[in-house]
Design a protein around this motif. Structure first.
Motif, PDB file in Angstrom:
ATOM      1  N   PRO A 230     -35.780 -36.926  66.181  1.00 20.28           N
ATOM      2  CA  PRO A 230     -35.249 -36.123  65.071  1.00 20.28           C
ATOM      3  C   PRO A 230     -34.104 -35.199  65.482  1.00 20.28           C
ATOM      4  CG  PRO A 230     -37.642 -36.174  64.973  1.00 20.28           C
ATOM      5  CD  PRO A 230     -37.250 -36.821  66.264  1.00 20.28           C
ATOM      6  N   VAL A 231     -34.180 -34.599  66.671  1.00 19.52           N
ATOM      7  CA  VAL A 231     -33.107 -33.705  67.111  1.00 19.52           C
ATOM      8  C   VAL A 231     -31.804 -34.472  67.284  1.00 19.52           C
ATOM      9  CG1 VAL A 231     -32.298 -32.365  69.099  1.00 19.52           C
ATOM     10  CG2 VAL A 231     -34.557 -31.923  68.137  1.00 19.52           C
ATOM     11  N   ILE A 232     -31.883 -35.655  67.858  1.00 21.04           N
ATOM     12  CA  ILE A 232     -30.669 -36.458  68.037  1.00 21.04           C
ATOM     13  C   ILE A 232     -30.094 -36.861  66.684  1.00 21.04           C
ATOM     14  CG2 ILE A 232     -29.841 -38.694  68.888  1.00 21.04           C
ATOM     15  CD1 ILE A 232     -31.737 -38.265  71.299  1.00 21.04           C
ATOM     16  N   ALA A 233     -30.952 -37.205  65.737  1.00 18.80           N
ATOM     17  CA  ALA A 233     -30.470 -37.538  64.393  1.00 18.80           C
ATOM     18  C   ALA A 233     -29.849 -36.319  63.709  1.00 18.80           C
ATOM     19  CB  ALA A 233     -31.612 -38.099  63.552  1.00 18.80           C
TER      20      ALA A 233
ATOM     21  N   GLY B  53     -32.085 -49.444  64.456  1.00 17.17           N
ATOM     22  CA  GLY B  53     -30.683 -49.660  64.756  1.00 17.17           C
ATOM     23  C   GLY B  53     -30.496 -50.411  66.062  1.00 17.17           C
ATOM     24  N   ALA B  54     -29.380 -51.069  66.202  1.00 15.98           N
ATOM     25  CA  ALA B  54     -29.025 -51.772  67.436  1.00 15.98           C
ATOM     26  C   ALA B  54     -27.593 -51.424  67.801  1.00 15.98           C
ATOM     27  CB  ALA B  54     -29.182 -53.280  67.270  1.00 15.98           C
TER      28      ALA B  54
ATOM     29  N   ALA C 148     -28.228 -45.082  63.587  1.00 20.35           N
ATOM     30  CA  ALA C 148     -26.974 -44.998  64.338  1.00 20.35           C
ATOM     31  C   ALA C 148     -27.197 -44.608  65.790  1.00 20.35           C
ATOM     32  CB  ALA C 148     -26.040 -43.996  63.668  1.00 20.35           C
ATOM     33  N   SER C 149     -28.289 -43.877  66.051  1.00 24.12           N
ATOM     34  CA  SER C 149     -28.530 -43.393  67.416  1.00 24.12           C
ATOM     35  C   SER C 149     -29.184 -44.440  68.308  1.00 24.12           C
ATOM     36  CB  SER C 149     -29.417 -42.141  67.371  1.00 24.12           C
ATOM     37  OG  SER C 149     -30.741 -42.456  66.961  1.00 24.12           O
TER      38      SER C 149
ATOM     39  N   LEU D   5     -32.348 -41.507  57.597  1.00 18.54           N
ATOM     40  CA  LEU D   5     -32.497 -42.857  58.155  1.00 18.54           C
ATOM     41  C   LEU D   5     -31.202 -43.402  58.755  1.00 18.54           C
ATOM     42  CD1 LEU D   5     -34.179 -45.346  58.741  1.00 18.54           C
ATOM     43  CD2 LEU D   5     -33.790 -46.098  56.369  1.00 18.54           C
ATOM     44  N   PRO D   6     -30.040 -43.276  58.107  1.00 23.27           N
ATOM     45  CA  PRO D   6     -28.813 -43.788  58.737  1.00 23.27           C
ATOM     46  C   PRO D   6     -28.515 -43.142  60.084  1.00 23.27           C
ATOM     47  CG  PRO D   6     -28.453 -43.397  56.399  1.00 23.27           C
ATOM     48  CD  PRO D   6     -29.776 -42.798  56.726  1.00 23.27           C
TER      49      PRO D   6
END
Length: 515
Positions: free
Chosen positions: A499-502, A140-141, A127-128, A122-123
């Motif tokens: 998911p890939v970016i995370a 996130g923002a 963050a992305s 989740l973080p």
């Protein structure tokens, strides 16, 4: 050509590679090279314009891969688009931004990917993001990727939201919140411009462009990775092409593979990393025995050809040509939704299905989000210019077919709700919902791909795991990491871009800590 060197060499400038380039070059003492086989994305209007993304499929910006035919899909080859351009598939895809259900990531940890639960992912998701609604416990923002919904949804998109409750499917305000079960407006990694058009927000735009000025970051386009350089149990560099010549670039700290779930295992196999018997059959020297490389290939199947005639003019295309989606449960679901459908503002033909698509026609495509069939990726030779064999084994498992039959039935039920009746919706299919054999035949001829390739260098600790979940290091080799969709052990109930970016966000931190 003379060899050169960097601290980190990132192979693959796609969704994950751009993230890694940003995060690893944030340390001014670390020199970073990002290698991309395709051209730059700059100056390509079809990439920026969200409404034109379909024109990129099969173009010079697509690798042009195909799934191998099987009797389960009526002997058809199925195109599997993958971006061959800076930004990778984030530069050619439909810009859909979904994480799946929190349970998906707890399933990763349960499968052996220790440390990759929902609580730890989740973080990275937050963050992305730069979510239009601002930050909360889930969203996130201020992050690199701008995420928005349509400011003027298409009538077909609105009909899905209005019709879903009639079939017992709730409407959810945020599919990237506590649960993704229900109907919802699409989340796009895109932004609405001043003229009202929607433009793509790829990882180039979000992660790479803002840091291009860094003197320690080099981006090299039109450079194909040939093989890895392994020495004494360590990856020390990459052989790749520049201007048609082979170049060796050394990596002091290490090499990070981010070529995606097809090309990452292909590069490993060409480099002598994989199953010994398979590599020897191609006369490739076995440098590292790792039989899981290229196995566990996963993709979500969808069904094309669910076209619908409308007696009401549909009007011009908006946004990315979609706008809403729906997740619900089949009778086989144990926990969370397993079925999916999305709207298409124009027809979605299927090569194996003949229909009259003249007039105002739209589509509602059903799909399966908890598929259990598994396939493989295998190179055909040591040449980087020969496409690998890619086999998803769509419909190999009977459970997948059973659920898709229910998915088709669910779409027909949706099309019978009041909002679609008001559009004069008439499904252009030639079977009755209760005729299972006819529905199965339709599915076999219409099954297609969501473009969600993953799983071929999965995290874990068993003999078929390829990377160590603690660091994403290739098991048994130093100085070599994988940080893309290949590491996913179990496909999530979502598009795989977010998911890939995370994964890449977390990978950058793990890699930086390991050197």
């Amino acid at each position: 050509m003379a060899a050169v060197g960097y601290d980190f060499v990132i192979v693959g400038g796609g969704a994950a590679g751009c993230v890694l380039a940003n995060r690893l070059s944030a340390d001014p003492a670390a020199t970073v090279l990002l290698i991309e086989a395709g051209p730059t994305d700059a100056g390509v209007p079809e990439i920026r314009d969200a409404s034109r993304w379909v024109s990129l499929l099969g173009s010079e910006y697509d690798w042009g891969y195909e799934y191998e035919p099987t009797p389960d899909v009526a002997g058809r080859s199925i195109a599997i688009p993958r971006g061959r351009v800076l930004g990778g598939s984030s530069s050619i895809n439909a810009m859909l931004w979904y994480r799946g259900h929190p349970d998906d990531y707890d399933a990763w940890e349960a499968s052996g990917a220790t440390g990759w639960s929902w609580a730890t992912m989740l973080p990275a998701f937050r963050a992305s993001e730069d979510w239009e609604g601002g930050a909360d416990a889930f969203r996130g923002a201020g992050g690199p990727m701008r995420i928005e919904t349509s400011r003027d949804p298409h009538p077909i998109a609105e009909a899905m939201l209005a019709g879903a409750p009639e079939m017992g499917v709730p409407v959810v305000a945020d599919p990237n919140g506590a649960s993704n079960e229900g109907a919802t407006l699409a989340n796009f990694n895109a932004t609405t411009e001043a003229d009202g058009t929607m433009s793509r927000w790829s990882t180039v735009r979000g992660y790479l462009d803002p840091v291009r000025h860094r003197p320690n970051l080099t981006v090299l386009n039109d450079s194909t990775a040939v093989r890895l350089v392994l020495e004494g149990g360590r990856c020390i560099g990459v052989v790749h092409t520049t201007a048609g010549e082979a170049t060796t670039t050394f990596a002091t700290s290490g090499v990070v593979l981010a070529l995606g779930a097809i090309d990452t295992p292909a590069l490993l196999q060409r480099s002598g990393v994989g199953g010994p018997e398979f590599l020897r059959s191609l006369s490739i020297d076995v440098l590292h025995d790792l039989p899981g490389v290229g196995e566990n290939y996963q993709d979500h199947p969808l069904v094309s050809g669910m076209n619908v005639a409308s007696s009401v003019p549909l009007g011009p295309m908006r946004d990315n040509g979609g706008g809403s989606m729906m997740n619900w449960r089949s009778s086989h679901a144990s926990a969370g939704p397993d079925l999916h459908a999305f709207i298409v503002q124009e027809s979605r033909p299927a090569a194996g299905i003949h229909q009259d698509l003249d007039g105002d026609v739209f589509a509602v495509s059903p799909g399966l989000m908890r598929s259990v069939s598994r396939g493989h990726v295998r190179v055909r030779s040591a040449s980087p210019f020969e496409a690998p064999e890619v086999q998803p084994n769509f419909l190999r498992e009977g459970a997948d077919l059973d659920r898709l039959v229910e998915a088709v039935g669910g779409v027909l039920e949706l099309l019978g709700t009041a909002p679609f009746r008001a559009l004069g919706a008439r499904p252009l299919v030639d079977f009755a919902p209760g005729d299972r054999s006819a529905v199965v035949d339709f599915i076999r001829h219409g099954v297609d791909t969501f473009f969600h390739s993953c799983g071929t260098a999965r995290m874990g600790t068993d003999e078929l795991a390829v990377v160590d979940p603690a660091s994403l290091r290739v098991r048994g080799l130093d100085g070599l990491w994988v940080a893309d969709a290949s590491v996913i052990p179990v496909i999530p109930t979502s598009n795989t871009q977010a998911p890939v970016i995370a994964i890449a966000e977390r990978a950058a931190a793990l890699i930086a800590a390991a050197v």
